[in-house]
Design an enzyme around this catalytic site. Structure first.
Site, PDB file in Angstrom:
ATOM      1  CG  ASP A   1     -15.377   3.952 -61.971  1.00  0.00           C
ATOM      2  OD1 ASP A   1     -15.500   2.783 -61.546  1.00  0.00           O
ATOM      3  OD2 ASP A   1     -14.684   4.229 -62.959  1.00  0.00           O
TER       4      ASP A   1
ATOM      5  CE1 TYR B   1     -14.700  -4.218 -74.847  1.00  0.00           C
ATOM      6  CE2 TYR B   1     -13.478  -4.337 -76.900  1.00  0.00           C
ATOM      7  CZ  TYR B   1     -13.772  -3.676 -75.716  1.00  0.00           C
ATOM      8  OH  TYR B   1     -13.140  -2.489 -75.414  1.00  0.00           O
TER       9      TYR B   1
ATOM     10  CE  LYS C   1     -16.358  -1.133 -75.750  1.00  0.00           C
ATOM     11  NZ  LYS C   1     -16.666   0.021 -74.876  1.00  0.00           N
TER      12      LYS C   1
ATOM     13  CB  THR D   1      -6.164   0.619 -69.649  1.00  0.00           C
ATOM     14  OG1 THR D   1      -6.895  -0.496 -70.171  1.00  0.00           O
ATOM     15  CG2 THR D   1      -6.100   1.729 -70.678  1.00  0.00           C
TER      16      THR D   1
HETATM   17  N1  LIG Z   1      -7.719  -0.431 -73.270  1.00  0.00           N
HETATM   18  C1  LIG Z   1      -8.035  -0.647 -74.544  1.00  0.00           C
HETATM   19  O1  LIG Z   1      -7.226  -1.160 -75.323  1.00  0.00           O
HETATM   20  C2  LIG Z   1      -9.385  -0.231 -75.068  1.00  0.00           C
HETATM   21  C3  LIG Z   1      -9.571  -0.239 -76.446  1.00  0.00           C
HETATM   22  C4  LIG Z   1     -10.797   0.134 -76.962  1.00  0.00           C
HETATM   23  C5  LIG Z   1     -11.821   0.540 -76.117  1.00  0.00           C
HETATM   24  N2  LIG Z   1     -11.618   0.527 -74.775  1.00  0.00           N
HETATM   25  C6  LIG Z   1     -12.742   0.966 -73.937  1.00  0.00           C
HETATM   26  O2  LIG Z   1     -12.316   2.069 -73.169  1.00  0.00           O
HETATM   27  C7  LIG Z   1     -13.129   2.173 -71.999  1.00  0.00           C
HETATM   28  C8  LIG Z   1     -12.220   2.348 -70.800  1.00  0.00           C
HETATM   29  O3  LIG Z   1     -11.465   1.153 -70.640  1.00  0.00           O
HETATM   30  P1  LIG Z   1      -9.965   1.137 -70.125  1.00  0.00           P
HETATM   31  O4  LIG Z   1      -9.159   0.446 -71.137  1.00  0.00           O
HETATM   32  O5  LIG Z   1      -9.561   2.480 -69.660  1.00  0.00           O
HETATM   33  O6  LIG Z   1     -10.106   0.086 -68.934  1.00  0.00           O
HETATM   34  P2  LIG Z   1     -10.252   0.264 -67.369  1.00  0.00           P
HETATM   35  O7  LIG Z   1     -10.614  -1.078 -66.874  1.00  0.00           O
HETATM   36  O8  LIG Z   1      -9.073   0.966 -66.838  1.00  0.00           O
HETATM   37  O9  LIG Z   1     -11.498   1.268 -67.219  1.00  0.00           O
HETATM   38  C9  LIG Z   1     -12.822   0.847 -67.192  1.00  0.00           C
HETATM   39  C10 LIG Z   1     -13.543   1.731 -66.206  1.00  0.00           C
HETATM   40  O10 LIG Z   1     -14.942   1.439 -66.230  1.00  0.00           O
HETATM   41  C11 LIG Z   1     -15.382   1.301 -64.874  1.00  0.00           C
HETATM   42  N3  LIG Z   1     -16.576   0.464 -64.833  1.00  0.00           N
HETATM   43  C12 LIG Z   1     -16.715  -0.794 -65.301  1.00  0.00           C
HETATM   44  N4  LIG Z   1     -17.955  -1.242 -65.067  1.00  0.00           N
HETATM   45  C13 LIG Z   1     -18.627  -0.242 -64.441  1.00  0.00           C
HETATM   46  C14 LIG Z   1     -19.939  -0.112 -63.937  1.00  0.00           C
HETATM   47  N5  LIG Z   1     -20.836  -1.102 -64.016  1.00  0.00           N
HETATM   48  N6  LIG Z   1     -20.299   1.061 -63.371  1.00  0.00           N
HETATM   49  C15 LIG Z   1     -19.412   2.063 -63.261  1.00  0.00           C
HETATM   50  N7  LIG Z   1     -18.136   1.996 -63.715  1.00  0.00           N
HETATM   51  C16 LIG Z   1     -17.746   0.852 -64.297  1.00  0.00           C
HETATM   52  C17 LIG Z   1     -14.181   0.699 -64.156  1.00  0.00           C
HETATM   53  O11 LIG Z   1     -14.264   0.816 -62.763  1.00  0.00           O
HETATM   54  C18 LIG Z   1     -13.056   1.512 -64.780  1.00  0.00           C
HETATM   55  O12 LIG Z   1     -12.900   2.761 -64.135  1.00  0.00           O
HETATM   56  C19 LIG Z   1     -13.981   0.901 -71.971  1.00  0.00           C
HETATM   57  O13 LIG Z   1     -15.279   1.204 -72.480  1.00  0.00           O
HETATM   58  C20 LIG Z   1     -13.256  -0.027 -72.926  1.00  0.00           C
HETATM   59  O14 LIG Z   1     -14.114  -0.990 -73.489  1.00  0.00           O
HETATM   60  C21 LIG Z   1     -10.432   0.150 -74.225  1.00  0.00           C
END
Ligand SMILES: NC(=O)c1ccc[n+]([C@@H]2O[C@H](COP(=O)([O-])OP(=O)(O)OC[C@H]3O[C@@H](n4cnc5c(N)ncnc54)[C@H](O)[C@@H]3O)[C@@H](O)[C@H]2O)c1
Length: 249
Positions: A36, A154, A158, A189
């Site tokens: 990360d 996005y 995706k 989150t």
């Molecule tokens: N929260 C939602 O509703 C939701 C829904 C669908 C998909 N997602 C996807 O789930 C995944 C996790 O998201 P989340 O909701 O837990 O959010 P979050 O922001 O808590 O987690 C995202 C993580 O990715 C890391 N990150 C971002 N850019 C990075 C980079 N360049 N290099 C290394 N690490 C990096 C961040 O530091 C963080 O730990 C993402 O791919 C997001 O698109 C989230």
């Protein structure tokens, strides 16, 4: 303990879905290597170790192909194996109408959310080909299935994760590598916190969501673990929706 003697490498483990999944893997006996760019992920690794599990943090930017080779090497050097991968890191630049999205926001989301997954799989697949197999789960989204207004960047990224997952599964199925994607719906989150802080948004959104609430990150982790397990031996190239019924409605 489904994953005793197994190692998982994952990205985006500092917060949210990634942090919850790292802890869930560790509870089931896996050694967890977390890449990360946010050093908060070191706390997740420490919490796992304090609870008696095995975890290592490595500061990594998923946009850099070399960082994924480093993570694979770290897994092998530290734990002697690499069996599973969870490519989860993602960003969500501010929602905007398509005609107003600045080039730098488009570049960021494509660099992290799709090219980051592509580079991760390249490094992981090179290793899995050497050892005869493995399981990969990529984090897409319900935005990889359906579209909401002001989310074109996005949604495009995706959808690309879903297509990439299918393409890779088709290429490597015969070599023992299973590759699936997950499509979380609205999960509480840091990425969604601003929306959760808005009573107006919540009233409008949850009125049309059959579950009437946001999901918890832990409710996503269970599907990731299942897809990495032997119980999912016939799951390949598929998208698994975890959205409380959001897209069924
Ligand atoms: N929260 C939602 O509703 C939701 C829904 C669908 C998909 N997602 C996807 O789930 C995944 C996790 O998201 P989340 O909701 O837990 O959010 P979050 O922001 O808590 O987690 C995202 C993580 O990715 C890391 N990150 C971002 N850019 C990075 C980079 N360049 N290099 C290394 N690490 C990096 C961040 O530091 C963080 O730990 C993402 O791919 C997001 O698109 C989230």
């Amino acid at each position: 303990m489904r994953f005793s003697n197994k190692t998982v490498v994952m990205t985006g483990g500092a917060t949210g879905i990634g942090a919850a999944t790292a802890m869930a893997f560790a509870r089931e006996g896996a050694a967890v290597v977390i890449g990360d760019w946010n050093e908060e992920a070191a706390h997740v690794a420490r919490a796992i170790a304090e609870a008696g599990g095995r975890a290592t943090f490595h500061k990594a930017d998923v946009r850099d192909p070399a960082s994924h080779a480093d993570l694979v090497a770290l897994s092998l050097d530290t734990y002697g194996s690499l069996d599973m991968a969870f490519n989860n890191a993602g960003v969500l630049p501010p929602p905007l109408p398509l005609h107003e999205v600045p080039p730098e926001n488009l570049d960021l989301i494509f660099d992290v959310d799709i090219k980051g997954v592509f580079y991760a799989m390249q490094a992981q697949i090179r290793h899995f080909l050497r050892v005869g197999g493995g399981a990969i789960v990529n984090t897409a989204s319900v935005a990889g299935l359906v579209a909401d207004p002001n989310m074109s960047h996005y949604v495009a990224a995706k959808h690309a994760v879903v297509g990439l997952t299918k393409a890779a599964a088709v290429e490597y199925s015969a070599r023992g590598i299973r590759i699936n994607a997950i499509a979380p719906g609205f999960i509480a989150t840091p990425m969604t916190q601003a929306w959760l802080d808005s009573e107006d948004f919540k009233a409008a959104f949850f009125a049309h969501n059959v579950s009437g609430r946001a999901g918890a990150p832990e409710e996503v982790a269970g599907t990731v673990l299942h897809l990495c397990s032997d119980a999912a031996s016939f799951c390949n190239g598929a998208l698994f929706v975890i959205d409380g019924g959001q897209t069924a409605h």
